[in-house]
Design an enzyme around this catalytic site. Structure first.
Site, short mmCIF file in Angstrom:
data_model
loop_
_atom_site.label_atom_id
_atom_site.label_comp_id
_atom_site.label_asym_id
_atom_site.label_seq_id
_atom_site.Cartn_x
_atom_site.Cartn_y
_atom_site.Cartn_z
N GLU A 119 -10.93 1.07 -3.91
CA GLU A 119 -11.31 0.81 -2.51
C GLU A 119 -11.92 2.04 -1.87
O GLU A 119 -11.36 3.14 -1.95
CB GLU A 119 -10.04 0.36 -1.75
CG GLU A 119 -10.27 -0.11 -0.32
CD GLU A 119 -8.98 -0.66 0.31
OE1 GLU A 119 -8.04 -1.03 -0.43
OE2 GLU A 119 -8.90 -0.70 1.54
N LYS A 141 -10.36 -6.70 7.48
CA LYS A 141 -9.38 -6.43 8.53
C LYS A 141 -10.01 -6.96 9.81
O LYS A 141 -11.07 -6.47 10.22
CB LYS A 141 -9.13 -4.92 8.67
CG LYS A 141 -8.47 -4.28 7.46
CD LYS A 141 -8.31 -2.78 7.64
CE LYS A 141 -7.67 -2.17 6.40
NZ LYS A 141 -7.70 -0.68 6.42
N LYS A 148 -2.70 5.07 -2.87
CA LYS A 148 -3.60 5.93 -2.12
C LYS A 148 -3.89 7.17 -2.96
O LYS A 148 -2.98 7.76 -3.57
CB LYS A 148 -2.97 6.33 -0.80
CG LYS A 148 -2.82 5.17 0.18
CD LYS A 148 -4.16 4.75 0.74
CE LYS A 148 -3.98 3.70 1.84
NZ LYS A 148 -5.27 3.32 2.44
N LYS A 206 -1.17 -0.97 -4.35
CA LYS A 206 -2.33 -0.14 -4.00
C LYS A 206 -1.85 1.30 -3.88
O LYS A 206 -0.91 1.60 -3.14
CB LYS A 206 -2.90 -0.66 -2.69
CG LYS A 206 -3.93 0.21 -2.02
CD LYS A 206 -4.71 -0.60 -1.01
CE LYS A 206 -4.78 0.08 0.33
NZ LYS A 206 -5.60 -0.67 1.32
N ASP A 264 -6.97 3.33 -3.51
CA ASP A 264 -7.72 3.39 -2.24
C ASP A 264 -7.89 4.86 -1.87
O ASP A 264 -6.91 5.58 -1.67
CB ASP A 264 -6.96 2.64 -1.14
CG ASP A 264 -7.74 2.57 0.18
OD1 ASP A 264 -8.86 3.11 0.26
OD2 ASP A 264 -7.20 1.97 1.14
N SER A 273 0.86 -1.17 0.00
CA SER A 273 0.00 0.00 0.00
C SER A 273 0.91 1.23 0.00
O SER A 273 1.65 1.46 0.96
CB SER A 273 -0.88 -0.03 1.25
OG SER A 273 -1.64 1.16 1.36
N GLY A 318 -4.51 -4.22 5.92
CA GLY A 318 -3.53 -4.00 6.98
C GLY A 318 -3.77 -2.66 7.64
O GLY A 318 -4.45 -1.79 7.09
N ASP A 355 -13.92 -1.27 2.47
CA ASP A 355 -13.04 -1.43 3.63
C ASP A 355 -13.79 -0.88 4.84
O ASP A 355 -14.49 -1.62 5.54
CB ASP A 355 -11.71 -0.70 3.34
CG ASP A 355 -10.75 -0.61 4.52
OD1 ASP A 355 -11.10 -1.04 5.63
OD2 ASP A 355 -9.62 -0.08 4.35
O1 OSB Z 1 -7.26 2.04 4.14
O2 OSB Z 1 -6.29 0.17 4.02
C1 OSB Z 1 -6.36 1.30 4.50
C2 OSB Z 1 -3.37 1.89 6.83
C3 OSB Z 1 -3.98 2.57 7.85
C4 OSB Z 1 -5.32 2.87 7.76
C5 OSB Z 1 -6.06 2.47 6.65
C6 OSB Z 1 -5.46 1.78 5.62
C7 OSB Z 1 -4.08 1.50 5.70
C8 OSB Z 1 -3.33 0.84 4.66
C9 OSB Z 1 -2.05 0.17 5.12
O3 OSB Z 1 -3.62 0.86 3.49
C10 OSB Z 1 -1.83 -1.19 4.61
C11 OSB Z 1 -0.68 -1.88 5.33
O4 OSB Z 1 -0.78 -2.15 6.56
O5 OSB Z 1 0.31 -2.15 4.67
MG MG Z 2 -8.50 0.97 2.80
#
Ligand code: OSB
Ligand code: MG
Length: 375
Positions: free
Chosen positions: A217, A266, A166, A164, A192, A138, A294, A242
Site C-alpha cells: 500500500e 476511505k 506498517k 497489514k 503499508d 493494521s 480505517g 490509499d
Molecule cells: O494508512 O491506512 C493508513 C491510520 C491512520 C492513518 C493512516 C492509516 C491508518 C491505518 C489504521 O492503517 C487502520 C485502522 O483504522 O485500523
Molecule cells: Mg494506508
C-alpha cells in the site's frame, strides 16, 4: 427531503490502548471530531470527521476541519433542501477545493438522515448487500521483527483475515520476512508504507516483492500516480493506493496509468459516500478490487465504514477492526465486535447507522463544542 437546521461540532479525546506508529508519525491519543446533524424533520444523527491530529497523512487536521465545516461547509447546507443525499457532494464541490474530510463528515451524516427517513439501515440505503464484512488489522511499526511476529501471530489466532504491516526504511524487509517465515506461506500479509519510499528504493521494494504479499500500500508520495505506475511495472505484487485516491478521477487515472491494481477506499479521504460509491462502481466495472480503509475512527465513524464495506466490490478484508482493538471502551453501544472467523456483523435491525452513542461518556471526553445554525 433533507434540510439541515443545525450542526453541533464536538472534539473528544480518546486514548488508544497502545500508541500507533506509521512511517510519518505516531499517535497515542486521538482527538476526534464528532458531529450531530439535525434535520428539519426532527431527525438527529451522529457522524465523524476522520482528519488526524497532524497533517502527516493528508493536508487536513481536526483543526482545519473544524474551521472548514464552520466557515464553508455548514453555510452551504444549512437551510438548503436536498432531494437526495447524492446531491450534496456536487453542492460542496463547486468552487470549493480540498477539505474532503470536512465535507465528508457532513455529507455522510446526510446519508444517515436519509436512511432514518426511509426507515432503512444505512448499509441498505447505499446498496450494500453483505450481512457481515471480512476484517483485517493494521499493525503499527514495532520495535523488532520478533515483536511484530508476536503481534501478527496473535492477530491471526484472533481470526483476522488480513494482517497489514506498517513499514518504513529500516523497519521493512527483515520485519515482513520474519512474519512470512514464522506464519507460513499462506498467511494473508500485506505492507503499508505511507509514502516512505522513492523510486531510488526499488531494490528494497523488490525484496518485499519476493514475500508473496497480498499488496503493497502507498509506497511512494502521497499525491503520486506517475511514479507508482513506474513501480507497478517492476513489481508482481499489486500496488494498492490509499493517500493518492481522493476522487473518482484519481481512481480513473490510476487505472489509465497502471499506477496500482487495488484501491483502499476511505470515505473521509474522498469527500464522502457519493464519491466512494462512484469509485466502487468504477472499480467493479474494471475488475479492480477495493477494501475499506480505517483512520482509527471511534465507533461512530466505524458505523459508516461497515455500511460502505457491505457493498459487493469490497472483496478484500477492510481495516475495520472491532472496538476493543483500539479503545478501553468505545463511545457507542453496542461496541463493534468481531467473531472468531474475522467477520463483523452489518447492523441491519434498525434504520440508520445501527449504533447509539453513549452520551454521558462522550460528554466526559469532550474538549470543546460549537453549534452552527443557519445565519
Ligand atoms: O494508512 O491506512 C493508513 C491510520 C491512520 C492513518 C493512516 C492509516 C491508518 C491505518 C489504521 O492503517 C487502520 C485502522 O483504522 O485500523
Ligand atoms: Mg494506508
Amino acid at each position: 427531503m433533507i434540510t439541515l437546521t443545525g450542526i453541533r461540532l464536538r472534539e473528544i479525546r480518546l486514548p488508544l490502548r497502545e500508541p500507533f506508529q506509521i512511517s510519518s508519525g505516531v499517535v497515542s491519543e486521538r482527538r476526534i471530531l464528532l458531529l450531530e446533524l439535525t434535520d428539519a424533520s426532527g431527525v438527529t444523527v451522529w457522524s465523524e470527521c476522520v482528519a488526524g491530529e497532524s497533517p502527516n497523512y493528508s493536508p487536513e487536521t481536526g483543526d482545519t476541519a473544524w474551521l472548514a465545516i464552520s466557515e464553508w461547509v455548514a453555510p452551504r447546507v444549512l437551510g438548503v433542501p436536498f432531494a437526495h443525499p447524492g446531491d450534496v457532494h456536487a453542492a460542496l464541490d463547486r468552487d470549493f477545493r480540498g477539505h474532503y474530510m470536512a465535507k465528508a463528515a457532513v455529507e455522510m451524516g446526510m446519508w444517515a438522515i436519509a436512511a432514518e427517513q426511509a426507515g432503512l439501515p444505512l448499509a441498505r440505503l447505499i446498496g450494500g448487500t453483505r450481512t457481515s464484512i471480512a476484517t483485517g488489522i493494521s499493525l503499527g511499526i514495532q520495535r523488532s521483527p520478533a515483536a511484530l511476529v508476536e503481534k501478527a501471530r496473535g492477530a491471526i489466532a484472533e481470526g483476522y483475515r488480513k494482517v497489514k504491516i506498517k513499514i518504513m526504511p529500516g523497519s521493512d524487509v527483515d520485519f515482513v520476512r520474519a512474519a512470512r517465515e514464522e506464519l507460513g506461506p499462506t498467511a494473508p500479509l500485506m505492507a503499508d508504507a505511507n509514502n516512505a519510499y522513492t523510486l531510488d528504493d526499488v531494490d528494497r521494494l523488490a525484496a518485499l516483492d519476493a514475500l508473496d504479499l497480498m499488496m503493497i500500500e502507498q509506497p511512494l508520495a502521497w499525491d503520486d500516480l506517475v511514479r507508482h505506475a513506474e513501480l507497478q511495472r517492476q513489481l508482481k505484487t499489486p500496488v494498492c493506493l490509499d493517500e493518492t485516491i481522493t476522487s473518482l478521477d484519481r481512481a480513473i487515472d490510476m487505472h489509465t496509468l497502471g499506477a496500482g491494481r487495488i484501491i483502499n477506499i476511505k470515505p473521509g479521504r474522498v469527500g464522502g459516500f457519493s464519491s466512494s460509491l462512484a469509485i466502487h462502481d468504477f472499480c467493479q466495472q474494471h475488475e479492480i478490487p477495493v477494501w475499506c480503509g480505517g483512520m482509527f475512527e471511534s465507533g461512530v465513524g466505524r458505523a459508516y465504514n461497515v455500511a460502505l464495506a457491505s457493498l459487493p466490490n469490497f472483496t478484500k478484508p477492510g481495516d475495520v477492526s472491532p472496538s476493543a482493538r483500539y479503545w478501553e471502551r468505545d463511545v457507542v453501544t453496542p461496541e463493534w465486535t468481531m467473531d472468531a472467523t474475522g467477520m463483523v456483523q452489518v447492523p441491519l435491525r434498525e434504520p440508520g447507522i445501527g449504533v447509539a452513542v453513549d452520551i454521558d461518556r462522550i460528554e466526559n471526553l469532550t474538549a470543546r463544542t460549537h453549534v452552527i445554525r443557519r445565519k
